[in-house]
Design an enzyme around this catalytic site. Structure first.
Site, mmCIF file in Angstrom:
data_model
loop_
_atom_site.group_PDB
_atom_site.id
_atom_site.type_symbol
_atom_site.label_atom_id
_atom_site.label_comp_id
_atom_site.label_asym_id
_atom_site.label_seq_id
_atom_site.Cartn_x
_atom_site.Cartn_y
_atom_site.Cartn_z
ATOM 1 N N GLU A 199 23.055 0.471 63.543
ATOM 2 C CA GLU A 199 23.985 0.749 64.581
ATOM 3 C C GLU A 199 23.563 1.736 65.689
ATOM 4 O OE1 GLU A 199 28.015 0.624 63.143
ATOM 5 O OE2 GLU A 199 28.780 1.743 64.965
ATOM 6 N N THR B 186 39.748 -6.754 58.405
ATOM 7 C CA THR B 186 41.182 -6.565 58.521
ATOM 8 C C THR B 186 41.855 -7.923 58.399
ATOM 9 O OG1 THR B 186 40.651 -4.324 59.636
ATOM 10 C CG2 THR B 186 42.903 -5.240 59.868
ATOM 11 N N GLY C 249 39.551 -2.172 62.471
ATOM 12 C CA GLY C 249 41.016 -2.116 62.124
ATOM 13 C C GLY C 249 41.959 -2.542 63.099
ATOM 14 N N GLY D 216 34.008 -4.943 64.011
ATOM 15 C CA GLY D 216 35.332 -4.838 64.481
ATOM 16 C C GLY D 216 35.998 -6.092 65.317
ATOM 17 N N ASP E 39 27.438 -3.116 54.100
ATOM 18 C CA ASP E 39 28.201 -2.828 55.440
ATOM 19 C C ASP E 39 28.387 -1.387 55.467
ATOM 20 O OD1 ASP E 39 29.394 -3.323 57.775
ATOM 21 O OD2 ASP E 39 31.644 -3.426 56.894
HETATM 22 P P1 13P Z 1 37.355 -5.131 61.089
HETATM 23 O O1 13P Z 1 38.130 -4.697 59.975
HETATM 24 O O2 13P Z 1 38.191 -4.646 62.506
HETATM 25 O O3 13P Z 1 37.394 -6.751 61.276
HETATM 26 O O4 13P Z 1 35.969 -4.819 61.181
HETATM 27 C C1 13P Z 1 35.126 -5.060 60.317
HETATM 28 C C2 13P Z 1 33.936 -4.349 60.401
HETATM 29 O O5 13P Z 1 33.196 -4.191 61.597
HETATM 30 C C3 13P Z 1 33.245 -4.199 59.290
HETATM 31 O O6 13P Z 1 31.723 -3.585 59.517
#
Ligand code: 13P
Length: 284
Positions: free
Chosen positions: A133, A232, A180, A208, A81
């Site tokens: 990305e 998160t 986050g 996210g 990631d």
């Molecule tokens: P979150 O922590 O907001 O779930 O995002 C995870 C993410 O996109 C990892 O690349």
């Protein structure tokens, strides 16, 4: 066996569901994700950030993931990631990751294309798939910090050119989510997402996704999202279970306070798999 992202995501795109990509950094978080995928018969993407690799060690991560891939009975992708460092990306490819992300989104469009092409050439030579990305998300992206003011949504025409130029397998887009915790409710730009999906033939990725309402997740999938990243919310479920256990028990045995955390995280991953529509899609 660990499988590549490419075929799984193309299948998901055809079937109009999304595959969950869940972050892990140790045995317990990995066990939680795999348990959930097994219970829901779902293909699953287990992913690590560069800092998770620093924390757990590349060889340990790959060894644990290989065992998961052999024993899970569902397709498992081991994915890097937010790879920002070419040396780390190369090390992951050589160590056995079946998929990597190159995140050069903070560079110029031209430089993003150049770096992504370099990673595509290296990864494809090893049968490893690549996510890139375009556009920038607000919030904390592991070691990359971009202020909300700087955040830029993905431009649909640029997305088409980017995909054609780079030969990438999946594209992460910026359409209103952030990494986050959200301060208010996130509002996604579904029109933009639809426009991107019309112009781009490869599967699209939503980063996210923690804290995004279920209805918005469903709509994002309907608009063309095939991979959804969650980190998160999983950490919070894990943390709360450990805290709750230790608030009520006095024990120094990690197995006692980590077992409820595995259960809590597995339960959440199962719920996400159901929301994404990938349950019972694990045909090998
Ligand atoms: P979150 O922590 O907001 O779930 O995002 C995870 C993410 O996109 C990892 O690349």
């Amino acid at each position: 066996m660990l499988v590549s992202l490419r075929e799984l995501l193309q299948e998901a795109k055809r079937g109009r569901y999304a595959i969950g990509a869940f972050n892990f950094s140790n045995l317990e978080t990995l066990r939680a994700i795999i348990l959930a995928a097994q219970r829901r018969s779902a293909p699953v993407i287990i992913q690590t950030s560069q800092t998770a690799i620093k924390y757990a060690g590349l060889e340990y991560i790959v060894a644990m993931a290989r065992v998961a891939g052999e024993q899970a009975g569902v397709p498992v992708v081991l994915h890097l990631d937010h790879g920002t460092d070419l040396a780390t990306i190369e090390a992951c490819i050589k160590a056995g990751y079946s998929s990597v992300m190159i995140d050069a989104s903070h560079h110029s469009f031209t430089e993003n294309i150049r770096l992504t092409k370099e990673v595509v050439a290296m990864a494809h030579a090893h049968g490893v798939s690549v996510e890139a990305e375009l556009g920038r998300l607000a919030g904390q992206e592991d070691e990359i910090s971009v202020g909300e003011r700087e955040a830029a949504f993905t431009d649909p025409a640029e997305a088409r050119a980017f995909v054609e130029e780079t030969g990438v397998d999946a594209l992460a887009v910026a359409v209103g989510t952030a990494h986050g915790l959200y301060r208010g409710e996130p509002h996604l730009d579904f029109l933009r997402l639809q426009q991107i999906a019309e112009l781009v033939s490869i599967p699209l990725v939503l980063h996210g996704a923690s804290g995004v309402p279920d209805a918005s997740i469903r709509q994002a999938i309907a608009c063309g999202i095939s991979k959804i990243n969650i980190d998160t919310e999983l950490r919070i479920a894990f943390y709360r279970a450990v805290k709750n256990f230790l608030d009520h028990h006095d024990t120094y045995d990690p197995r006692k306070f980590l077992s409820p955390a595995i259960d809590a995280m597995a339960e959440l991953v199962e719920a996400k798999i159901d929301l994404f529509g990938s349950a019972n899609k694990a045909v090998r």
